[in-house]
Design a protein around this motif. Sequence first.
Motif, PDB file in Angstrom:
ATOM      1  N   ASP A 108       0.854  -1.189   0.000  1.00  0.00           N
ATOM      2  CA  ASP A 108       0.000   0.000   0.000  1.00  0.00           C
ATOM      3  C   ASP A 108       0.887   1.235   0.000  1.00  0.00           C
ATOM      4  OD1 ASP A 108      -2.330   1.413   0.009  1.00  0.00           O
ATOM      5  OD2 ASP A 108      -2.894   0.973   2.078  1.00  0.00           O
ATOM      6  N   GLY A 109       0.303   2.380  -0.393  1.00  0.00           N
ATOM      7  CA  GLY A 109       1.036   3.648  -0.322  1.00  0.00           C
ATOM      8  C   GLY A 109       2.379   3.554  -1.023  1.00  0.00           C
ATOM      9  N   TRP A 110       3.402   4.072  -0.378  1.00  0.00           N
ATOM     10  CA  TRP A 110       4.725   4.140  -1.022  1.00  0.00           C
ATOM     11  C   TRP A 110       5.299   2.759  -1.289  1.00  0.00           C
ATOM     12  CZ3 TRP A 110       9.862   2.892   0.538  1.00  0.00           C
ATOM     13  CH2 TRP A 110       9.946   2.286   1.791  1.00  0.00           C
ATOM     14  N   TRP A 111       4.963   1.774  -0.449  1.00  0.00           N
ATOM     15  CA  TRP A 111       5.577   0.452  -0.598  1.00  0.00           C
ATOM     16  C   TRP A 111       5.110  -0.243  -1.884  1.00  0.00           C
ATOM     17  CZ3 TRP A 111       9.832  -1.458   1.125  1.00  0.00           C
ATOM     18  CH2 TRP A 111      10.067  -2.828   1.118  1.00  0.00           C
ATOM     19  N   ALA A 112       3.938   0.167  -2.394  1.00  0.00           N
ATOM     20  CA  ALA A 112       3.488  -0.376  -3.678  1.00  0.00           C
ATOM     21  C   ALA A 112       4.436   0.062  -4.799  1.00  0.00           C
ATOM     22  CB  ALA A 112       2.060   0.079  -3.975  1.00  0.00           C
ATOM     23  N   GLU A 113       5.183   1.143  -4.570  1.00  0.00           N
ATOM     24  CA  GLU A 113       6.180   1.594  -5.551  1.00  0.00           C
ATOM     25  C   GLU A 113       7.589   1.141  -5.185  1.00  0.00           C
ATOM     26  OE1 GLU A 113       5.612   5.970  -5.997  1.00  0.00           O
ATOM     27  OE2 GLU A 113       3.587   5.475  -5.351  1.00  0.00           O
ATOM     28  N   GLY A 114       7.895   1.190  -3.877  1.00  0.00           N
ATOM     29  CA  GLY A 114       9.275   0.956  -3.457  1.00  0.00           C
ATOM     30  C   GLY A 114       9.593  -0.483  -3.080  1.00  0.00           C
ATOM     31  N   GLY A 115       8.560  -1.261  -2.779  1.00  0.00           N
ATOM     32  CA  GLY A 115       8.811  -2.591  -2.242  1.00  0.00           C
ATOM     33  C   GLY A 115       9.285  -3.589  -3.286  1.00  0.00           C
ATOM     34  N   GLN A 116      10.323  -4.342  -2.957  1.00  0.00           N
ATOM     35  CA  GLN A 116      10.789  -5.442  -3.817  1.00  0.00           C
ATOM     36  C   GLN A 116      10.913  -6.650  -2.910  1.00  0.00           C
ATOM     37  OE1 GLN A 116      14.146  -2.823  -4.778  1.00  0.00           O
ATOM     38  NE2 GLN A 116      13.960  -3.606  -6.860  1.00  0.00           N
ATOM     39  N   HIS A 117       9.930  -7.500  -2.988  1.00  0.00           N
ATOM     40  CA  HIS A 117       9.819  -8.627  -2.071  1.00  0.00           C
ATOM     41  C   HIS A 117      11.089  -9.488  -2.070  1.00  0.00           C
ATOM     42  CE1 HIS A 117       7.738 -11.678   0.274  1.00  0.00           C
ATOM     43  NE2 HIS A 117       8.132 -12.601  -0.596  1.00  0.00           N
ATOM     44  N   GLY A 118      11.659  -9.666  -0.889  1.00  0.00           N
ATOM     45  CA  GLY A 118      12.848 -10.504  -0.785  1.00  0.00           C
ATOM     46  C   GLY A 118      14.138  -9.798  -1.132  1.00  0.00           C
ATOM     47  N   THR A 119      14.056  -8.545  -1.609  1.00  0.00           N
ATOM     48  CA  THR A 119      15.261  -7.810  -1.983  1.00  0.00           C
ATOM     49  C   THR A 119      15.563  -6.669  -1.013  1.00  0.00           C
ATOM     50  OG1 THR A 119      14.928  -8.335  -4.308  1.00  0.00           O
ATOM     51  CG2 THR A 119      16.359  -6.469  -3.829  1.00  0.00           C
ATOM     52  N   ASN A 120      14.551  -5.801  -0.786  1.00  0.00           N
ATOM     53  CA  ASN A 120      14.776  -4.695   0.161  1.00  0.00           C
ATOM     54  C   ASN A 120      13.831  -4.786   1.360  1.00  0.00           C
ATOM     55  OD1 ASN A 120      12.344  -4.028  -0.995  1.00  0.00           O
ATOM     56  ND2 ASN A 120      12.954  -1.981  -1.679  1.00  0.00           N
ATOM     57  N   GLY A 121      13.159  -5.899   1.502  1.00  0.00           N
ATOM     58  CA  GLY A 121      12.185  -6.100   2.569  1.00  0.00           C
ATOM     59  C   GLY A 121      11.230  -7.179   2.112  1.00  0.00           C
ATOM     60  N   TRP A 122      10.040  -7.230   2.717  1.00  0.00           N
ATOM     61  CA  TRP A 122       9.068  -8.245   2.319  1.00  0.00           C
ATOM     62  C   TRP A 122       7.686  -7.634   2.202  1.00  0.00           C
ATOM     63  CZ3 TRP A 122      13.023  -9.376   5.795  1.00  0.00           C
ATOM     64  CH2 TRP A 122      13.897 -10.404   5.416  1.00  0.00           C
ATOM     65  N   THR A 123       6.890  -8.153   1.268  1.00  0.00           N
ATOM     66  CA  THR A 123       5.530  -7.667   1.060  1.00  0.00           C
ATOM     67  C   THR A 123       4.538  -8.706   1.575  1.00  0.00           C
ATOM     68  OG1 THR A 123       6.233  -6.386  -0.847  1.00  0.00           O
ATOM     69  CG2 THR A 123       3.870  -6.876  -0.670  1.00  0.00           C
ATOM     70  N   ILE A 124       3.652  -8.255   2.454  1.00  0.00           N
ATOM     71  CA  ILE A 124       2.629  -9.140   3.023  1.00  0.00           C
ATOM     72  C   ILE A 124       1.445  -9.176   2.066  1.00  0.00           C
ATOM     73  CG2 ILE A 124       1.140  -9.556   5.022  1.00  0.00           C
ATOM     74  CD1 ILE A 124       2.951  -7.338   6.463  1.00  0.00           C
ATOM     75  N   ASP A 125       1.112 -10.353   1.569  1.00  0.00           N
ATOM     76  CA  ASP A 125      -0.077 -10.454   0.719  1.00  0.00           C
ATOM     77  C   ASP A 125      -1.288 -10.046   1.522  1.00  0.00           C
ATOM     78  OD1 ASP A 125       0.968 -11.227  -1.691  1.00  0.00           O
ATOM     79  OD2 ASP A 125       1.010 -13.357  -1.144  1.00  0.00           O
ATOM     80  N   SER A 126      -2.158  -9.270   0.889  1.00  0.00           N
ATOM     81  CA  SER A 126      -3.304  -8.757   1.633  1.00  0.00           C
ATOM     82  C   SER A 126      -4.494  -8.617   0.716  1.00  0.00           C
ATOM     83  CB  SER A 126      -2.934  -7.394   2.214  1.00  0.00           C
ATOM     84  OG  SER A 126      -4.044  -6.824   2.853  1.00  0.00           O
ATOM     85  N   LEU A 127      -5.629  -9.073   1.189  1.00  0.00           N
ATOM     86  CA  LEU A 127      -6.874  -8.968   0.421  1.00  0.00           C
ATOM     87  C   LEU A 127      -7.881  -8.203   1.256  1.00  0.00           C
ATOM     88  CD1 LEU A 127      -7.697 -12.421  -1.232  1.00  0.00           C
ATOM     89  CD2 LEU A 127      -7.486 -10.184  -2.340  1.00  0.00           C
ATOM     90  N   GLU A 128      -8.557  -7.246   0.619  1.00  0.00           N
ATOM     91  CA  GLU A 128      -9.505  -6.428   1.355  1.00  0.00           C
ATOM     92  C   GLU A 128     -10.509  -7.286   2.119  1.00  0.00           C
ATOM     93  OE1 GLU A 128     -10.992  -3.337  -1.181  1.00  0.00           O
ATOM     94  OE2 GLU A 128     -12.292  -2.581   0.412  1.00  0.00           O
ATOM     95  N   GLY A 129     -10.658  -6.983   3.415  1.00  0.00           N
ATOM     96  CA  GLY A 129     -11.670  -7.682   4.205  1.00  0.00           C
ATOM     97  C   GLY A 129     -11.266  -9.067   4.691  1.00  0.00           C
ATOM     98  N   HIS A 130     -10.015  -9.473   4.467  1.00  0.00           N
ATOM     99  CA  HIS A 130      -9.578 -10.812   4.884  1.00  0.00           C
ATOM    100  C   HIS A 130      -8.563 -10.722   6.015  1.00  0.00           C
ATOM    101  CE1 HIS A 130     -11.554 -11.731   1.156  1.00  0.00           C
ATOM    102  NE2 HIS A 130     -11.408 -13.019   1.353  1.00  0.00           N
ATOM    103  N   TYR A 131      -9.042 -10.311   7.179  1.00  0.00           N
ATOM    104  CA  TYR A 131      -8.150 -10.058   8.316  1.00  0.00           C
ATOM    105  C   TYR A 131      -7.362 -11.306   8.708  1.00  0.00           C
ATOM    106  CZ  TYR A 131      -6.808  -8.053  12.874  1.00  0.00           C
ATOM    107  OH  TYR A 131      -6.113  -7.578  13.950  1.00  0.00           O
ATOM    108  N   GLU A 132      -8.074 -12.419   8.871  1.00  0.00           N
ATOM    109  CA  GLU A 132      -7.384 -13.625   9.347  1.00  0.00           C
ATOM    110  C   GLU A 132      -6.390 -14.154   8.323  1.00  0.00           C
ATOM    111  OE1 GLU A 132     -10.444 -16.255  10.831  1.00  0.00           O
ATOM    112  OE2 GLU A 132     -10.922 -14.679  12.301  1.00  0.00           O
TER     113      GLU A 132
END
Length: 548
Positions: free
Chosen positions: A469-493
């Motif tokens: 989300d936000g800036w991380w949707a542009e800056g994030g590189q999963h496994g390279t500079n950090g990690w991205t948590i998969d997320s689906l609207e309304g799926h808290y668990e």
Amino acid sequence: MSLKTHFDFPTCKTAYFSAEIGLSDDIPTFSGGLGVLAGDHVKAAADQELPFCAVTLLYKQGYFVQNLLADGTQVENYPVFEYEQELTQLPVRVKLPLEEEVVHVAAWLVIVEGVSGGKVPVIYLDTDLPENSPTARKITRRLYAGGKPCRIMQEAVLGFGGMRMLEKLGAAGIKTYHMNEGHTAFLTLELLRKYHDLDEVKKRCIFTTHTPIAAGHDVFEEQEVQRILGSLLSNGSAFEDGRLNMTRLALKSSRAANGVSRLHSQVSSAMFPEHKIGYITNGVHHLTWTSEATQALFDEFLSGWRTDPDQLLEADAIPIADLMAAHNHNKSQMLATINAKYGEEFEVDKLTICFARRAASYKRAGLLLSDLDRLSSICAGRVQVLFAGKAHPLDDAGKAIIKSIVSAADKLRGKVAVAYLEGYNMRLGNLLTSGADIWLNNPERPKEASGTSGMKAALNGALNLSVSDGWWAEGGQHGTNGWTIDSLEGHYEQDADNLYTLLENDVIPTYCNNSSKWGQMMKASIRTAAGFTSHRMVKEYSDKYYAR
Ligand SMILES: *Cc1c(COP(=O)(O)O)cnc(C)c1O
């Protein structure tokens, strides 16, 4: 009176209006992200020696100081800060007719000096004057306090009062008014009084919108606005269906409008389909948001980074051992400060996850704590967690979040050390963003318009673990500079499960078993930060919109 500091206002070409500007904790007239971002914008404008000035309000009691009781109950205190030490009062006054009273407005000044000697004045408007009625004196007392009438008056002082103050100060050369968020939009009505033509107003205004959340946009009842502003309104064109939406007013009075990240511009365009909303992604001030040890490290290996933060792109030149030494220094300082205050035992060799942001429901501070057994089994003996952040005084749901984290921390005692730190401010922000190993961010996508704390963490080499989300949707590189948590609207668990799985399979094993990969990722994080400085952000605004 003599001016300790003189400023030549006729040279200013851009005026930046913001209801909050956060330059430092010594001038605590900000609540959080919006204000700190505005402060970073001003600092970068000074670094770039732009002909620029800024206008905001002097809240002598600030936003509030947060203390927490043992059970996590938030207590709000409103000390008056030492504004007379920090600011210089200017020998000028303007007047504003508000609700059948003439309100006198004074101005205080601070001059922000840039890295190469550039100077940007920031004007703080103040109605706490003996010549005003008790009600009028309170207008600028506290940030985001009081009901709608108080908000309307605050925004009137900022918009109408700020424009009159600039005129009084001789700032006759301003070509662009930059409205930072809708709170400032009354300035367009003052311009309309002057030019009587919306196109003339639009030529002079640009607008940045900051939130995709409907409640974040001020909407006032027409009757109330008419009652309070009366003769300040030259016509009724600001109203739609009996209401005044400050964001819409800003949008229709600007020649250009921007969101604060690519994703946010898409969401904003869907909210306001009749307007074109582009984006300039937020950034953070590199000299404010690096710790002393990080600065010393960059001075040694990234020469010139102070005046040209693009040098951060060369972070590969930093030897991993030096990077780790600086990071361990940052982390030790953070933990020593916290251990001393809270009597806890946070340890330097444990993976330290930090989560600091406003306690608002959509930011989901509790996601990591949603299954304490699972958290213990993954993290016990290896991980510790620090939380911080204020809840708005009227946000009971936000306050409940803080209490629930404190209660979870009790249950985890002896397994995973967790603390909620009181009084999140810039100083604590600096300590946490430089000392964290992992900077956690798990809002409901796409509600985090940009987020800036993760950029501060990246600047110091921390790794982001974030929803896309936000800036991380542009800056994030999963496994390279950090990690991205998969997320689906309304799926808290499901989101919580994704977070636990990432911690268990990727984050913790890398931290514990593969320090050379971790070091490479830290360098990648610093390289990423080069793209998210306020230097880059202000340059984009300046190249596209500010007159030279
Ligand atoms: C940077 C900062 C924020 C904003 O961070 P977000 O990531 O947008 O939540 C808020 N408060 C303080 C004190 C900060 O330094």
